[in-house]
Write an enzyme that holds these catalytic residues in place. Structure first.
Site, PDB file in Angstrom:
ATOM      1  N   LYS A 172       0.602  -1.133  -0.004  1.00 42.56           N
ATOM      2  CA  LYS A 172      -0.148   0.259  -0.259  1.00 42.56           C
ATOM      3  C   LYS A 172       1.426   1.273   0.118  1.00 42.56           C
ATOM      4  O   LYS A 172       1.469   1.458   0.657  1.00 42.56           O
ATOM      5  CB  LYS A 172      -1.349  -0.252   0.945  1.00 42.56           C
ATOM      6  CG  LYS A 172      -2.284   0.914   0.916  1.00 42.56           C
ATOM      7  CD  LYS A 172      -2.932   1.907   2.831  1.00 42.56           C
ATOM      8  CE  LYS A 172      -1.441   3.063   2.932  1.00 42.56           C
ATOM      9  NZ  LYS A 172      -1.550   4.104   1.766  1.00 42.56           N
ATOM     10  N   GLY A 225       6.556   5.341   7.967  1.00 47.31           N
ATOM     11  CA  GLY A 225       6.094   6.618   8.371  1.00 47.31           C
ATOM     12  C   GLY A 225       5.914   7.357   9.813  1.00 47.31           C
ATOM     13  O   GLY A 225       7.191   7.016  10.308  1.00 47.31           O
ATOM     14  N   SER A 226       5.372   7.863   9.720  1.00 47.02           N
ATOM     15  CA  SER A 226       4.774   8.701  10.663  1.00 47.02           C
ATOM     16  C   SER A 226       4.481   8.023  12.708  1.00 47.02           C
ATOM     17  O   SER A 226       4.711   6.419  12.979  1.00 47.02           O
ATOM     18  CB  SER A 226       3.642   9.114  11.554  1.00 47.02           C
ATOM     19  OG  SER A 226       2.609   8.553  11.849  1.00 47.02           O
ATOM     20  N   GLU A 247      10.377   1.642  11.092  1.00 50.80           N
ATOM     21  CA  GLU A 247      11.149   2.967  10.249  1.00 50.80           C
ATOM     22  C   GLU A 247      10.454   4.766  10.893  1.00 50.80           C
ATOM     23  O   GLU A 247       9.180   4.745   9.841  1.00 50.80           O
ATOM     24  CB  GLU A 247      11.448   3.146   8.921  1.00 50.80           C
ATOM     25  CG  GLU A 247      12.531   2.121   8.783  1.00 50.80           C
ATOM     26  CD  GLU A 247      14.475   2.427   9.678  1.00 50.80           C
ATOM     27  OE1 GLU A 247      13.844   3.636   9.979  1.00 50.80           O
ATOM     28  OE2 GLU A 247      15.013   1.145   9.977  1.00 50.80           O
ATOM     29  N   CYS A 281      13.322  11.959   6.330  1.00 50.54           N
ATOM     30  CA  CYS A 281      13.598  11.315   7.920  1.00 50.54           C
ATOM     31  C   CYS A 281      15.003  11.210   8.108  1.00 50.54           C
ATOM     32  O   CYS A 281      14.564  12.000   9.603  1.00 50.54           O
ATOM     33  CB  CYS A 281      12.855  10.476   7.996  1.00 50.54           C
ATOM     34  SG  CYS A 281      13.814   9.166   6.881  1.00 50.54           S
ATOM     35  N   GLU A 380       9.536  16.434  14.980  1.00 51.72           N
ATOM     36  CA  GLU A 380       9.708  16.973  13.815  1.00 51.72           C
ATOM     37  C   GLU A 380       8.790  17.496  13.112  1.00 51.72           C
ATOM     38  O   GLU A 380       8.025  17.163  13.052  1.00 51.72           O
ATOM     39  CB  GLU A 380       9.769  15.205  13.783  1.00 51.72           C
ATOM     40  CG  GLU A 380      10.425  14.802  11.596  1.00 51.72           C
ATOM     41  CD  GLU A 380      10.091  13.086  11.307  1.00 51.72           C
ATOM     42  OE1 GLU A 380      11.151  12.822  10.596  1.00 51.72           O
ATOM     43  OE2 GLU A 380       9.608  12.656  11.425  1.00 51.72           O
TER      44      GLU A 380
END
Length: 479
Positions: A172, A225-226, A247, A281, A380
């Protein structure tokens, strides 16, 4: 209405409900129309991957090698076309887009080679007449959930090892950038992958991603992602006993010492903080500078930042493209306001940029006189916003660099072998850069962080085998 790009489920392109993909450099331009999968579509994709696994996991290494090599060759041959697609849908500059596509081709080529290097160990047992074999075997169905900031590289560095080691895939991509992943899956499909080995389900995380998390037939999930979503992936995976790899965020420091080469320091920080619109990131948003070089460095960095050219991602003169979408733009602007309210000095940027086309353009933004306790130094932002923190010496710089819940990448600019060596050993990060930008890693070496940035084994290179395989120990008595 433009042609509908459909989902790939069990070797068939399916889907009817399409959503427009918008160019952040020109919001009046539709990049393409991409299908949105339903929960039922996702269940069918998982079932197809499960059904394809027994045959693919036992397929010959030459078959896998040939498919991955063919995909690599087509990606490289089409790097200009695919790079333009990437830049149009994500917003990074065309050279960056082409570079990312080239990296994807290199990743497929690397794992085509890894297929031919599959190895194990043969050891003697402590029992006479008994032999021991240690091998790695594929896990099963791998669920892959990828972010929008590297829409070709990250799907590739997850799919390539999954396929190489004999797993099947349900992927996805991020809702904002379906086009790049669609193109890579189409290439793999035409390269000869058997039906069901790779299944593409585009759509909302609340529908597609949630269905993947709830399925007991997904044996492992690799997520980028987050932090918030990563925690949900972990919780759901623990519930069903699934292997997972995360990650997530970063708040990466670059330390600039008094002995640094000023030009190297300025260019390293400018690239780390602002290129790819700061939407990496591994971007460095905390610049920790010792007081002897502080003023000269800040003046030089301000000048470099002011001169960065912001504009359409496809314009050859553009150095910084647009922010990816209005939501991310609002987040960036909110943090700029927070930094000012906290008492940091806004030295450069902070405003929208007018351009010939309507897009999400933002000036690269630099704060000075920040502290490591401010929100702009703790959280972030994921945009072209960086803060300079003044410190007395190396010891304070190292302590400040490590004072974060994240630990992905950390950099230092120095001409001192002593300090460089000490920093490499003592920086609490998965990746350490000396006199090079914090953002930018090779395709054949491990990628990943520590603390709140990552969970699980490393991605990329031969270390990818740690996640995408399971170890088996077999004993044999010799008669």
């Amino acid at each position: 209405m433009a042609e509908l790009h459909k989902n790939l489920i069990n070797g068939e392109w399916v889907g009817a409900d399409g959503v427009e993909n918008i160019n952040p450099s020109n919001i009046k331009e539709v990049v393409g129309v991409y299908a949105r999968a339903t929960a039922e579509d996702t269940k069918q994709a998982i079932a197809a991957a499960k059904a394809a696994f027994p045959a693919w996991s036992r397929s010959g290494i030459l078959e896998r090698h040939a498919i991955l090599s063919k995909a690599s060759q087509e990606i490289l041959a089409r790097k200009a076309e695919l790079g333009e697609l990437l830049s149009r849908e994500e917003g990074k500059t065309l050279p960056e887009g082409i570079g990312e596509v080239t990296r994807a081709a290199q990743i497929f080529d690397f794992f085509a080679g890894e297929v031919l290097r599959l190895a194990g160990e043969v050891l003697p047992s402590v029992r006479p007449g008994v032999g021991v074999e240690i091998t790695r075997e594929p896990i099963g169905v791998i669920g892959i959930i990828t972010p929008w900031n590297f829409p070709i590289a990250i799907p590739t560095w997850k799919m390539a090892p999954a396929i190489a080691y004999g797993n099947t895939v349900v992927i996805k991509p991020a809702d904002l950038v379906p086009g790049s992943t669609w193109a890579i899956v189409d290439i793999l499909h035409r390269a000869g992958l058997p039906h069901g080995v790779v299944n593409l389900v585009m759509g909302k995380g609340s529908v597609v991603g949630q269905t993947m998390l709830e399925s007991k037939d997904v044996n492992a999930i690799s997520f980028t992602g987050s932090v918030g979503t990563g925690k949900r992936v972990a919780a759901a995976s623990i519930e069903v006993g699934r292997k997972f790899q995360l990650e997530m965020g970063g708040k990466n420091p670059t330390v600039v010492l008094d002995d640094a080469d000023l030009k190297v320091a300025v260019e390293s920080v400018a690239q780390s903080a602002f290129f790819s619109t700061g939407q990496r990131c591994t971007a460095s948003s905390r610049v920790i500078v010792t007081e002897g070089i502080h003023d000269a460095f800040v003046d030089a960095l301000c000048e470099r930042t002011k001169n960065l050219r912001v504009g359409d991602a496809l314009d050859k003169n553009t150095e910084i493209g647009p922010v990816v979408d209005p939501g991310q733009l609002k987040q960036d602007m909110d943090y700029i306001a927070i930094g000012q309210a906290e008492g940091a000095t806004l030295r450069v940027g902070g405003n929208r940029v007018n351009a010939p086309t309507e897009g999400y353009f933002l000036q690269p933004t630099l704060f000075t006189e920040a502290t490591n306790q401010m929100r702009i130094s703790r959280e972030e932002i994921f945009g072209p916003v960086a803060s300079v923190i003044r410190v007395k010496n190396y010891e304070e710089a190292l302590a400040t660099a490590n004072d974060t819940e994240f630990g992905l990448s950390a950099g230092i600019v120095t001409t001192s072998l002593k300090y460089a060596t000490h920093f490499k050993r003592n920086a609490e990060a998965g990746m350490v850069m000396v006199n090079v930008p914090t953002a930018g890693v090779d395709f054949h070496v491990p990628f990943g962080g520590r603390k709140g940035s990552s969970y699980g084994s490393r991605e990329q290179g031969k270390y990818a085998a740690e996640f995408f395989t399971v170890v088996k120990t077999a004993y044999t008595a010799a008669g």
